[in-house]
Design an enzyme around this catalytic site. Sequence first.
Site, short mmCIF file in Angstrom:
data_model
loop_
_atom_site.label_atom_id
_atom_site.label_comp_id
_atom_site.label_asym_id
_atom_site.label_seq_id
_atom_site.Cartn_x
_atom_site.Cartn_y
_atom_site.Cartn_z
NE ARG A 1 -16.91 -7.17 -23.65
CZ ARG A 1 -17.28 -5.92 -23.92
NH1 ARG A 1 -16.56 -5.20 -24.77
NH2 ARG A 1 -18.35 -5.39 -23.35
CG HIS B 1 5.05 -2.98 7.77
ND1 HIS B 1 5.75 -1.98 7.12
CD2 HIS B 1 5.92 -4.00 7.96
CE1 HIS B 1 7.00 -2.38 6.92
NE2 HIS B 1 7.13 -3.59 7.43
NE ARG C 1 4.94 -5.12 -2.35
CZ ARG C 1 4.80 -5.96 -3.36
NH1 ARG C 1 4.51 -7.25 -3.13
NH2 ARG C 1 4.94 -5.55 -4.60
N PRO D 1 -5.33 -10.63 -2.82
CG PRO D 1 -5.79 -10.09 -0.62
CD PRO D 1 -4.97 -9.65 -1.79
CD GLU D 2 -7.17 -14.51 -7.60
OE1 GLU D 2 -8.08 -15.21 -8.08
OE2 GLU D 2 -5.97 -14.69 -7.87
#
Length: 289
Positions: A155, A93, A112, A2-3
């Site tokens: 950068r 889970h 996971r 998830p972002e």
Amino acid sequence: MPELPEVETVRRTLNELVGGKRIERVTVTLPRIIQRPAEPEAFAAALAGHTIQTVERRGKFLRILLDGLVLVSHLRMEGRYGVYRQDEPVELHTHVRFRFDDGTELRYKDVRQFGTMHLFAPGEDLANAPLNKLGLEPLDDAFTLQAFKREVAHRTTKIKPLLLNQAYIVGLGNIYVDEALFTAGIHPERAADTLKAPDWARLYDAIRATLGRAVDAGGSSIKSYVNGQGEMGMFQHQLLIYGREDGACTRCGGTIVKTVVGGRGTHTCPACQPLPGKRLKARVKPRAK
């Protein structure tokens, strides 16, 4: 993973579902999820009797604010929260359960098993790992074009890995970096210090606009993401380039290619996102006869 848009959607959902609820007890069945304190028993004991006041977000982390404690939670690859009646069967889970005194409970499920939880006293969470080294929030008012350029413009790193680095800009992952770079017309392999002022302005606008639209759509359900109510995000239906390899570019009709940049699968239109000195003509796929 998830972002920002997905975590923001979970935050908003949890605020509606668990804000104001008092924790009766906590059950932990996978101790490694709990990173602080070291003992899951101490984690459970500390939370008992506390009330959830609100849920905030820092980057891809949830900050669950209670009366006298802050729980910092990272969903990692497939972590998810859901609210259930206490008598409902517990799904496989499910690793952490927060039982409330109203007959419901918040359950954390993680196939996971990569998710993490840290417990802090108020004020300590932002000064300690994992939150203390996070960069600018791209949807905050403090994220101005000037602040963005000051953080990264000098950068020499390729722009895509730079945007993925949470120490500079938080919340951006593979999906939204590909989308923002395409929208801005910038090749993901360009070094940041080669971008000109108009490039930075387009990229800044693209990041804000892409994330804003994704939040409005409830995030992207590419694999298993759902919000706290079990609902999928819908932004995957608006993606311009991510996951569209070998498809036609929505701008020029050329073929979208997938490569690897910084170890991540990367979607690019070579014609719309040229590297300096390597502008290519759109490669249009022949129509089937």
